[in-house]
Scaffold this motif. Structure first.
Motif, PDB file in Angstrom:
ATOM      1  N   ALA A   1       0.833  -1.205   0.000  1.00  0.00           N
ATOM      2  CA  ALA A   1       0.000   0.000   0.000  1.00  0.00           C
ATOM      3  C   ALA A   1       0.868   1.256   0.000  1.00  0.00           C
TER       4      ALA A   1
ATOM      5  N   VAL B   1       1.989   1.069 -10.120  1.00  0.00           N
ATOM      6  CA  VAL B   1       0.919   1.330  -9.150  1.00  0.00           C
ATOM      7  C   VAL B   1      -0.140   0.230  -9.268  1.00  0.00           C
ATOM      8  N   TYR B   2      -0.481  -0.143 -10.497  1.00  0.00           N
ATOM      9  CA  TYR B   2      -1.480  -1.179 -10.732  1.00  0.00           C
ATOM     10  C   TYR B   2      -1.079  -2.495 -10.066  1.00  0.00           C
TER      11      TYR B   2
ATOM     12  N   VAL C   1      -1.197  -2.210  -6.174  1.00  0.00           N
ATOM     13  CA  VAL C   1      -2.576  -2.184  -5.673  1.00  0.00           C
ATOM     14  C   VAL C   1      -3.205  -3.568  -5.784  1.00  0.00           C
ATOM     15  N   ARG C   2      -2.951  -4.268  -6.872  1.00  0.00           N
ATOM     16  CA  ARG C   2      -3.506  -5.607  -7.056  1.00  0.00           C
ATOM     17  C   ARG C   2      -3.011  -6.565  -5.975  1.00  0.00           C
TER      18      ARG C   2
ATOM     19  N   ALA D   1       2.417   1.689  -3.431  1.00  0.00           N
ATOM     20  CA  ALA D   1       1.453   2.197  -4.419  1.00  0.00           C
ATOM     21  C   ALA D   1       1.232   3.696  -4.246  1.00  0.00           C
ATOM     22  N   VAL D   2       1.068   4.136  -2.998  1.00  0.00           N
ATOM     23  CA  VAL D   2       0.846   5.567  -2.735  1.00  0.00           C
ATOM     24  C   VAL D   2       2.069   6.376  -3.161  1.00  0.00           C
TER      25      VAL D   2
ATOM     26  N   CYS E   1      -1.825  -5.772  -3.018  1.00  0.00           N
ATOM     27  CA  CYS E   1      -2.371  -5.318  -1.736  1.00  0.00           C
ATOM     28  C   CYS E   1      -3.808  -5.799  -1.576  1.00  0.00           C
ATOM     29  N   ARG E   2      -4.601  -5.677  -2.619  1.00  0.00           N
ATOM     30  CA  ARG E   2      -6.004  -6.103  -2.573  1.00  0.00           C
ATOM     31  C   ARG E   2      -6.117  -7.606  -2.354  1.00  0.00           C
TER      32      ARG E   2
END
Length: 199
Positions: free
Chosen positions: A87, A184-185, A188-189, A90-91, A191-192
């Motif tokens: 996370a 970033v993609y 985020v993936r 990504a940020v 992390c999700r």
């Protein structure tokens, strides 16, 4: 479990720890190298890659902690900590890439930055492969997931390398922040998937 299984597991645990210690050591050295390169080139991308190295240090430390113990509770905590690292990554990538594009920031050329990111990309891809194989053999989701952190670190090194090279060769200063959005993609993936329990 047979003695052979215990021996094989001990060997795999040692290999997993060795991979993490190499990752840890490489990134500690990398922070120093990247700081020197970033200051001399006034490069936001290199400074940001130093932050990524710091995140990788944190992730490696989490896996070393997890591999030294046992139990599902420890694995769950380790997975959450790695999820937070994704996370943060990504940020960071989103903010850095947007800032560089909006500000139109043009870094100087950096031969040291190009050399370090090229070597780092190769090292991180090799380590990620080793962690994926060892994590699968151990059936350890924490080591496998951290291997993906290392893979993203290698992809980020390649993206920074591409941006630095295109800037040096063609003056395309915007190539690096655009590559950052792709990463970033991926962050985020991952992390999700971690927080949704898909791993």
């Amino acid at each position: 479990m047979t003695t052979l299984d215990d021996t094989a597991r001990t060997s795999l645990l040692r290999r997993g720890l060795a991979l993490e210690y190499v990752t840890l050591g490489w990134n500690v050295i990398g922070i120093v190298v990247l700081a020197i390169a970033a200051v001399s080139a006034r490069s936001v991308a290199l400074a940001g890659f130093g932050l990524d190295s710091l995140i990788e240090i944190g992730a490696s430390t989490v896996v070393i902690w997890e591999l030294s113990g046992t139990g599902e509770d420890r694995q769950r905590k380790a997975m959450r900590l790695i999820g937070f690292a994704f996370a943060v990554l990504a940020v960071y990538l989103l903010v850095q890439s947007t800032f560089v594009l909006v500000a139109g920031y043009h870094p100087h050329h950096s031969a040291l930055g190009i050399a370090w990111t090229a070597i780092t990309a190769a090292v991180m891809f090799a380590l990620a492969y080793g962690k994926a194989r060892t994590g699968a053999a151990l059936n350890n989701p924490v080591l496998k997931t951290e291997g993906r952190v290392t893979l993203i670190d290698g992809i980020l090194a390649a993206a920074v390398l591409l941006g630095l090279t295109l800037n040096a060769a063609l003056g395309w200063w915007w190539a690096d922040p655009l590559a950052g959005y792709v990463l970033v993609y991926y962050a985020v993936r991952e992390c999700r998937e971690i927080f949704s329990g898909d791993h």
